[in-house]
Design a protein around this motif. Structure first.
Motif, PDB file in Angstrom:
ATOM      1  N   VAL A  58       0.840  -1.205   0.000  1.00  0.00           N
ATOM      2  CA  VAL A  58       0.000   0.000   0.000  1.00  0.00           C
ATOM      3  C   VAL A  58       0.872   1.250   0.000  1.00  0.00           C
ATOM      4  O   VAL A  58       0.655   2.181  -0.784  1.00  0.00           O
ATOM      5  CB  VAL A  58      -0.957  -0.011   1.216  1.00  0.00           C
ATOM      6  CG1 VAL A  58      -1.559   1.370   1.445  1.00  0.00           C
ATOM      7  CG2 VAL A  58      -2.061  -1.041   1.008  1.00  0.00           C
ATOM      8  N   ASP A  59       1.880   1.275   0.865  1.00  0.00           N
ATOM      9  CA  ASP A  59       2.782   2.428   0.918  1.00  0.00           C
ATOM     10  C   ASP A  59       3.512   2.608  -0.414  1.00  0.00           C
ATOM     11  O   ASP A  59       3.682   3.736  -0.902  1.00  0.00           O
ATOM     12  CB  ASP A  59       3.800   2.262   2.049  1.00  0.00           C
ATOM     13  CG  ASP A  59       3.166   2.354   3.431  1.00  0.00           C
ATOM     14  OD1 ASP A  59       2.012   2.830   3.538  1.00  0.00           O
ATOM     15  OD2 ASP A  59       3.822   1.937   4.408  1.00  0.00           O
ATOM     16  N   ALA A  60       3.921   1.499  -1.011  1.00  0.00           N
ATOM     17  CA  ALA A  60       4.613   1.562  -2.300  1.00  0.00           C
ATOM     18  C   ALA A  60       3.675   2.060  -3.398  1.00  0.00           C
ATOM     19  O   ALA A  60       4.105   2.770  -4.316  1.00  0.00           O
ATOM     20  CB  ALA A  60       5.168   0.186  -2.665  1.00  0.00           C
ATOM     21  N   THR A  61       2.407   1.698  -3.314  1.00  0.00           N
ATOM     22  CA  THR A  61       1.420   2.180  -4.290  1.00  0.00           C
ATOM     23  C   THR A  61       1.323   3.692  -4.238  1.00  0.00           C
ATOM     24  O   THR A  61       1.360   4.372  -5.272  1.00  0.00           O
ATOM     25  CB  THR A  61       0.038   1.553  -4.014  1.00  0.00           C
ATOM     26  OG1 THR A  61       0.151   0.131  -4.083  1.00  0.00           O
ATOM     27  CG2 THR A  61      -0.998   2.037  -5.012  1.00  0.00           C
ATOM     28  N   LEU A  62       1.206   4.243  -3.033  1.00  0.00           N
ATOM     29  CA  LEU A  62       1.093   5.690  -2.882  1.00  0.00           C
ATOM     30  C   LEU A  62       2.356   6.394  -3.383  1.00  0.00           C
ATOM     31  O   LEU A  62       2.275   7.420  -4.067  1.00  0.00           O
ATOM     32  CB  LEU A  62       0.822   6.041  -1.417  1.00  0.00           C
ATOM     33  CG  LEU A  62      -0.511   5.525  -0.863  1.00  0.00           C
ATOM     34  CD1 LEU A  62      -0.608   5.795   0.637  1.00  0.00           C
ATOM     35  CD2 LEU A  62      -1.690   6.159  -1.599  1.00  0.00           C
ATOM     36  N   ARG A  63       3.517   5.829  -3.061  1.00  0.00           N
ATOM     37  CA  ARG A  63       4.773   6.440  -3.524  1.00  0.00           C
ATOM     38  C   ARG A  63       4.886   6.391  -5.043  1.00  0.00           C
ATOM     39  O   ARG A  63       5.240   7.386  -5.688  1.00  0.00           O
ATOM     40  CB  ARG A  63       5.979   5.736  -2.899  1.00  0.00           C
ATOM     41  CG  ARG A  63       6.246   6.095  -1.455  1.00  0.00           C
ATOM     42  CD  ARG A  63       7.632   5.655  -1.015  1.00  0.00           C
ATOM     43  NE  ARG A  63       7.901   4.251  -1.259  1.00  0.00           N
ATOM     44  CZ  ARG A  63       7.575   3.264  -0.420  1.00  0.00           C
ATOM     45  NH1 ARG A  63       6.955   3.539   0.728  1.00  0.00           N
ATOM     46  NH2 ARG A  63       7.861   2.007  -0.704  1.00  0.00           N
ATOM     47  N   THR A  64       4.569   5.234  -5.614  1.00  0.00           N
ATOM     48  CA  THR A  64       4.723   5.054  -7.057  1.00  0.00           C
ATOM     49  C   THR A  64       3.771   5.959  -7.830  1.00  0.00           C
ATOM     50  O   THR A  64       4.160   6.616  -8.801  1.00  0.00           O
ATOM     51  CB  THR A  64       4.481   3.574  -7.445  1.00  0.00           C
ATOM     52  OG1 THR A  64       5.342   2.742  -6.672  1.00  0.00           O
ATOM     53  CG2 THR A  64       4.765   3.337  -8.913  1.00  0.00           C
ATOM     54  N   ILE A  65       2.514   6.009  -7.392  1.00  0.00           N
ATOM     55  CA  ILE A  65       1.539   6.883  -8.045  1.00  0.00           C
ATOM     56  C   ILE A  65       1.952   8.341  -7.869  1.00  0.00           C
ATOM     57  O   ILE A  65       1.883   9.149  -8.796  1.00  0.00           O
ATOM     58  CB  ILE A  65       0.130   6.634  -7.470  1.00  0.00           C
ATOM     59  CG1 ILE A  65      -0.374   5.255  -7.902  1.00  0.00           C
ATOM     60  CG2 ILE A  65      -0.841   7.724  -7.926  1.00  0.00           C
ATOM     61  CD1 ILE A  65      -1.645   4.827  -7.212  1.00  0.00           C
ATOM     62  N   GLY A  66       2.411   8.676  -6.661  1.00  0.00           N
ATOM     63  CA  GLY A  66       2.840  10.045  -6.395  1.00  0.00           C
ATOM     64  C   GLY A  66       4.013  10.457  -7.254  1.00  0.00           C
ATOM     65  O   GLY A  66       4.063  11.582  -7.769  1.00  0.00           O
TER      66      GLY A  66
END
Length: 199
Positions: free
Chosen positions: A15-23
């Motif tokens: 989940v944290d990686a999703t937010l970072r990657t999208i960001g």
């Protein structure tokens, strides 16, 4: 054999990686492989835990919303006056973690996705209703109901607008500046009612 207790940690990492990657990308144009790489796990494991990118996106939005809700509850705990509670809500909305450029970019990408995904739209509507309800709960103790609704809508619109301006690097560039601007608006709107209330 899988290590006991690793699933929650890996889910959070994804989940944290999703937010970072999208960001970092500024859009939802990312793959499960991109996210898994950022999280340090295999794409197969990402699919095992979430099934699809859409399910992982929804889990990521839920994570943002849960964090906001927990932060708001903690910030308003033991506050006595409605005005203090309003300030706490504003501070939470512009907390440095929420107002970081990558997180802002992720929020905006989710709003774009809401135009085609009913589930994402529903989650963002829940967020908007929760913010409005929290604002109205305190504003309703400071001014008449019609005014409370108008001011709540104005504060919510300012918060949303400052997020958009932050994404464009066109508005106040810090959490503190955004808090000050929103507080100034709120003070201006409440002044007639607080003056009428007397000492």
């Amino acid at each position: 054999m899988p290590r006991i207790g690793m699933e929650p940690l890996r889910r959070k990492a994804l989940v944290d990686a999703t937010l970072r990657t999208i960001g970092q990308r500024g859009s939802l144009d990312v793959t499960m492989s991109d996210i898994a790489r950022e999280a340090g796990v295999s794409p197969a494991l990402a699919h095992h835990y979430f099934g699809s990118k859409q399910q992982l996106l929804v889990a990521s939005i839920r994570s943002l919303l849960n964090r906001l809700r927990a932060d708001a509850v903690a910030a308003m705990e033991n506050l006595e006056t409605p005005r203090e509670r309003l300030s706490a809500i504003i501070r939470v909305c512009f907390h440095p973690d929420q107002f970081a450029p990558e997180t802002v970019a992720a929020w905006l990408a989710f709003y774009v996705e809401a135009q085609r995904s009913e589930e994402v739209r529903r989650l963002l509507v829940i967020y908007a209703r929760r913010l409005r309800s929290n604002l109205l709960d305190s504003l309703g103790r400071l001014c008449p109901p019609d005014n409370a609704v108008r001011i709540a809508e104005g504060v919510a619109a300012m918060i949303d607008g400052l997020y958009i301006r932050q994404s464009l690097r066109a508005g106040p560039s810090s959490s503190t500046a955004s808090i000050t601007l929103t507080e100034d608006y709120l003070d201006l709107q409440l002044r007639p009612f607080l003056r009428d209330a007397g000492p």
